[in-house]
Scaffold this motif. Structure first.
Motif, PDB file in Angstrom:
ATOM      1  N   TYR A  33       0.843  -1.184   0.000  1.00  0.00           N
ATOM      2  CA  TYR A  33       0.000   0.000   0.000  1.00  0.00           C
ATOM      3  C   TYR A  33       0.884   1.241   0.000  1.00  0.00           C
ATOM      4  O   TYR A  33       1.973   1.238   0.582  1.00  0.00           O
ATOM      5  CB  TYR A  33      -0.875   0.025   1.261  1.00  0.00           C
ATOM      6  CG  TYR A  33      -1.802  -1.169   1.381  1.00  0.00           C
ATOM      7  CD1 TYR A  33      -1.351  -2.381   1.901  1.00  0.00           C
ATOM      8  CD2 TYR A  33      -3.139  -1.075   1.000  1.00  0.00           C
ATOM      9  CE1 TYR A  33      -2.199  -3.477   2.010  1.00  0.00           C
ATOM     10  CE2 TYR A  33      -3.995  -2.161   1.118  1.00  0.00           C
ATOM     11  CZ  TYR A  33      -3.514  -3.353   1.616  1.00  0.00           C
ATOM     12  OH  TYR A  33      -4.364  -4.432   1.726  1.00  0.00           O
ATOM     13  N   TYR A  35       0.566   5.359   1.022  1.00  0.00           N
ATOM     14  CA  TYR A  35      -0.239   6.332   1.732  1.00  0.00           C
ATOM     15  C   TYR A  35       0.418   7.706   1.611  1.00  0.00           C
ATOM     16  O   TYR A  35       1.641   7.822   1.459  1.00  0.00           O
ATOM     17  CB  TYR A  35      -0.326   5.994   3.229  1.00  0.00           C
ATOM     18  CG  TYR A  35      -1.264   4.864   3.580  1.00  0.00           C
ATOM     19  CD1 TYR A  35      -0.841   3.538   3.507  1.00  0.00           C
ATOM     20  CD2 TYR A  35      -2.569   5.122   3.995  1.00  0.00           C
ATOM     21  CE1 TYR A  35      -1.698   2.500   3.846  1.00  0.00           C
ATOM     22  CE2 TYR A  35      -3.430   4.087   4.335  1.00  0.00           C
ATOM     23  CZ  TYR A  35      -2.987   2.791   4.249  1.00  0.00           C
ATOM     24  OH  TYR A  35      -3.833   1.763   4.590  1.00  0.00           O
ATOM     25  N   GLN A  37       0.556  11.516   3.707  1.00  0.00           N
ATOM     26  CA  GLN A  37       0.246  12.220   4.948  1.00  0.00           C
ATOM     27  C   GLN A  37       0.656  13.683   4.810  1.00  0.00           C
ATOM     28  O   GLN A  37       1.819  13.987   4.569  1.00  0.00           O
ATOM     29  CB  GLN A  37       0.963  11.585   6.148  1.00  0.00           C
ATOM     30  CG  GLN A  37       0.556  12.199   7.480  1.00  0.00           C
ATOM     31  CD  GLN A  37       1.243  11.546   8.661  1.00  0.00           C
ATOM     32  OE1 GLN A  37       2.390  11.117   8.590  1.00  0.00           O
ATOM     33  NE2 GLN A  37       0.528  11.450   9.787  1.00  0.00           N
ATOM     34  N   GLY A  40       0.531  17.269  10.106  1.00  0.00           N
ATOM     35  CA  GLY A  40      -0.485  17.363  11.139  1.00  0.00           C
ATOM     36  C   GLY A  40      -1.778  16.645  10.821  1.00  0.00           C
ATOM     37  O   GLY A  40      -2.764  16.788  11.559  1.00  0.00           O
ATOM     38  N   LYS A  41      -1.783  15.877   9.768  1.00  0.00           N
ATOM     39  CA  LYS A  41      -3.011  15.200   9.339  1.00  0.00           C
ATOM     40  C   LYS A  41      -2.874  13.685   9.426  1.00  0.00           C
ATOM     41  O   LYS A  41      -1.829  13.159   9.809  1.00  0.00           O
ATOM     42  CB  LYS A  41      -3.339  15.590   7.886  1.00  0.00           C
ATOM     43  CG  LYS A  41      -3.503  17.069   7.665  1.00  0.00           C
ATOM     44  CD  LYS A  41      -4.723  17.618   8.359  1.00  0.00           C
ATOM     45  CE  LYS A  41      -4.957  19.074   7.990  1.00  0.00           C
ATOM     46  NZ  LYS A  41      -6.136  19.633   8.706  1.00  0.00           N
ATOM     47  N   SER A  42      -3.941  13.027   9.060  1.00  0.00           N
ATOM     48  CA  SER A  42      -3.963  11.570   9.081  1.00  0.00           C
ATOM     49  C   SER A  42      -3.337  11.001   7.805  1.00  0.00           C
ATOM     50  O   SER A  42      -2.857  11.738   6.960  1.00  0.00           O
ATOM     51  CB  SER A  42      -5.407  11.095   9.226  1.00  0.00           C
ATOM     52  OG  SER A  42      -5.454   9.697   9.347  1.00  0.00           O
ATOM     53  N   LEU A  43      -3.363   9.696   7.692  1.00  0.00           N
ATOM     54  CA  LEU A  43      -2.845   9.017   6.508  1.00  0.00           C
ATOM     55  C   LEU A  43      -3.991   8.728   5.550  1.00  0.00           C
ATOM     56  O   LEU A  43      -5.040   8.216   5.956  1.00  0.00           O
ATOM     57  CB  LEU A  43      -2.147   7.705   6.884  1.00  0.00           C
ATOM     58  CG  LEU A  43      -0.734   7.847   7.438  1.00  0.00           C
ATOM     59  CD1 LEU A  43      -0.774   8.166   8.920  1.00  0.00           C
ATOM     60  CD2 LEU A  43       0.067   6.581   7.177  1.00  0.00           C
ATOM     61  N   SER A  45      -5.033   6.777   2.000  1.00  0.00           N
ATOM     62  CA  SER A  45      -4.630   5.718   1.088  1.00  0.00           C
ATOM     63  C   SER A  45      -4.551   6.247  -0.344  1.00  0.00           C
ATOM     64  O   SER A  45      -5.446   6.950  -0.812  1.00  0.00           O
ATOM     65  CB  SER A  45      -5.638   4.563   1.172  1.00  0.00           C
ATOM     66  OG  SER A  45      -5.345   3.592   0.203  1.00  0.00           O
ATOM     67  N   VAL A  48      -3.321   0.542  -3.816  1.00  0.00           N
ATOM     68  CA  VAL A  48      -3.197  -0.824  -3.336  1.00  0.00           C
ATOM     69  C   VAL A  48      -2.636  -1.643  -4.495  1.00  0.00           C
ATOM     70  O   VAL A  48      -3.241  -1.671  -5.571  1.00  0.00           O
ATOM     71  CB  VAL A  48      -4.565  -1.408  -2.904  1.00  0.00           C
ATOM     72  CG1 VAL A  48      -4.397  -2.831  -2.418  1.00  0.00           C
ATOM     73  CG2 VAL A  48      -5.205  -0.533  -1.849  1.00  0.00           C
ATOM     74  N   PHE A  88       4.290   7.248   2.324  1.00  0.00           N
ATOM     75  CA  PHE A  88       4.695   6.021   2.986  1.00  0.00           C
ATOM     76  C   PHE A  88       4.318   4.818   2.130  1.00  0.00           C
ATOM     77  O   PHE A  88       3.220   4.763   1.568  1.00  0.00           O
ATOM     78  CB  PHE A  88       3.973   5.852   4.335  1.00  0.00           C
ATOM     79  CG  PHE A  88       4.332   6.849   5.387  1.00  0.00           C
ATOM     80  CD1 PHE A  88       3.600   8.014   5.531  1.00  0.00           C
ATOM     81  CD2 PHE A  88       5.398   6.619   6.240  1.00  0.00           C
ATOM     82  CE1 PHE A  88       3.925   8.948   6.514  1.00  0.00           C
ATOM     83  CE2 PHE A  88       5.727   7.539   7.230  1.00  0.00           C
ATOM     84  CZ  PHE A  88       4.991   8.698   7.356  1.00  0.00           C
ATOM     85  N   LEU A  98       0.493  -4.405   8.481  1.00  0.00           N
ATOM     86  CA  LEU A  98       1.297  -3.604   7.569  1.00  0.00           C
ATOM     87  C   LEU A  98       2.533  -3.112   8.313  1.00  0.00           C
ATOM     88  O   LEU A  98       2.460  -2.777   9.487  1.00  0.00           O
ATOM     89  CB  LEU A  98       0.516  -2.391   7.067  1.00  0.00           C
ATOM     90  CG  LEU A  98      -0.781  -2.645   6.303  1.00  0.00           C
ATOM     91  CD1 LEU A  98      -1.352  -1.323   5.797  1.00  0.00           C
ATOM     92  CD2 LEU A  98      -0.564  -3.612   5.171  1.00  0.00           C
ATOM     93  N   PHE A 100       5.162  -0.085   7.969  1.00  0.00           N
ATOM     94  CA  PHE A 100       5.341   1.178   7.259  1.00  0.00           C
ATOM     95  C   PHE A 100       6.811   1.523   7.112  1.00  0.00           C
ATOM     96  O   PHE A 100       7.612   1.312   8.033  1.00  0.00           O
ATOM     97  CB  PHE A 100       4.619   2.307   7.995  1.00  0.00           C
ATOM     98  CG  PHE A 100       3.143   2.294   7.764  1.00  0.00           C
ATOM     99  CD1 PHE A 100       2.316   1.431   8.469  1.00  0.00           C
ATOM    100  CD2 PHE A 100       2.564   3.127   6.817  1.00  0.00           C
ATOM    101  CE1 PHE A 100       0.947   1.396   8.250  1.00  0.00           C
ATOM    102  CE2 PHE A 100       1.204   3.108   6.585  1.00  0.00           C
ATOM    103  CZ  PHE A 100       0.398   2.241   7.291  1.00  0.00           C
TER     104      PHE A 100
END
Lengths: 110, 114
Positions: A33, A35, A37, A40-43, A45, A48, A88, A98, A100
């Motif tokens: 996968y 990703y 980011q 200051g934020k989330s990951l 997707s 795949v 990532f 997973l 990373f």
């Protein structure tokens, strides 16, 4: 234990240029996968990759997987500032785990 | 669809206090993961649940950390007692087992232990 290495760790590139991020991993994995980011934020997707030779493209990003070489690449075409983020890779190991990579911080300059 | 929901978004507390982080996975997802992200160590998997059962907790740093998943829609990660080195961003992620879909991450909890 699955180990993941990304290169480079930091990448500064000009808008309009092309570049490739590399992801090497140490043991057999059946899928991988990618990703993104933002600071200051989330990951989020991106891709795949499910099999050897898989190639996925979305806009200026293209990801590929070579399971025999244990290598995935994320190619950036004609970079734009909005692509600035940390990327990532994460191959899947045992069960659904997973692992990373260290991440590649991409900075696209005007 | 609602994504993975984490609370609180930010937590600042003093060393020695108990900290509880909460996570609600996406409905229908039967795998849940807790991660910790720091500058020094990157993104580490702490524990992973499948169908509410802990499958792998090898990433849990020490006995001060514990995690539970009492039902399919709720999980907690607890640190007791907390220490400054626990300061990090803690992410919860969920996925549907036996699917090709990626793990979906929550917005994270930014934890600062003073």
């Amino acid at each position: 234990e699955l180990k993941v290495e990304q290169n480079p760790l930091f990448l500064s590139m000009q808008e309009g240029k092309n570049y490739t991020i590399y992801c090497n991993y140490s043991t057999t994995s059946d899928r991988l996968y990618w990703y993104r980011q933002d600071p200051g934020k989330s990951l989020e997707s991106l891709f795949v990759l499910l099999s050897n030779g898989a190639v996925k493209q979305e806009g200026r990003l293209m990801a590929s997987l070579d399971t025999k070489a244990r290598l995935s690449t994320l190619h950036i075409t004609a970079a734009v500032h909005d692509l600035s983020a940390t990327y990532f890779c994460a191959p899947r190991g045992t069960a659904s785990k997973l692992t990373f990579g260290t991440g590649t911080r991409l900075q696209v300059t005007l | 669809d609602a994504g993975v929901i984490q609370s609180p978004r930010h937590e600042v507390t003093e060393m020695g206090q108990e900290v509880t982080l909460r996570c609600k996975p996406i409905s229908g997802h039967n795998s849940l993961f807790w991660y910790r992200q720091t500058m020094m160590r990157g993104l580490e998997l702490l524990i992973y649940f499948n169908n509410n059962v802990p499958i792998d907790d090898s990433g849990m740093p020490e006995d001060r950390f514990s995690a539970k998943m009492p039902n399919a829609s709720f999980s907690t990660l607890k640190i007791q007692p907390s220490e400054p080195r626990d300061s990090a961003v803690y992410f919860c992620a969920s996925s549907r087992d036996r699917s090709n879909q990626p793990q979906h991450f929550g917005d994270g909890t930014r934890l600062s232990i003073l």
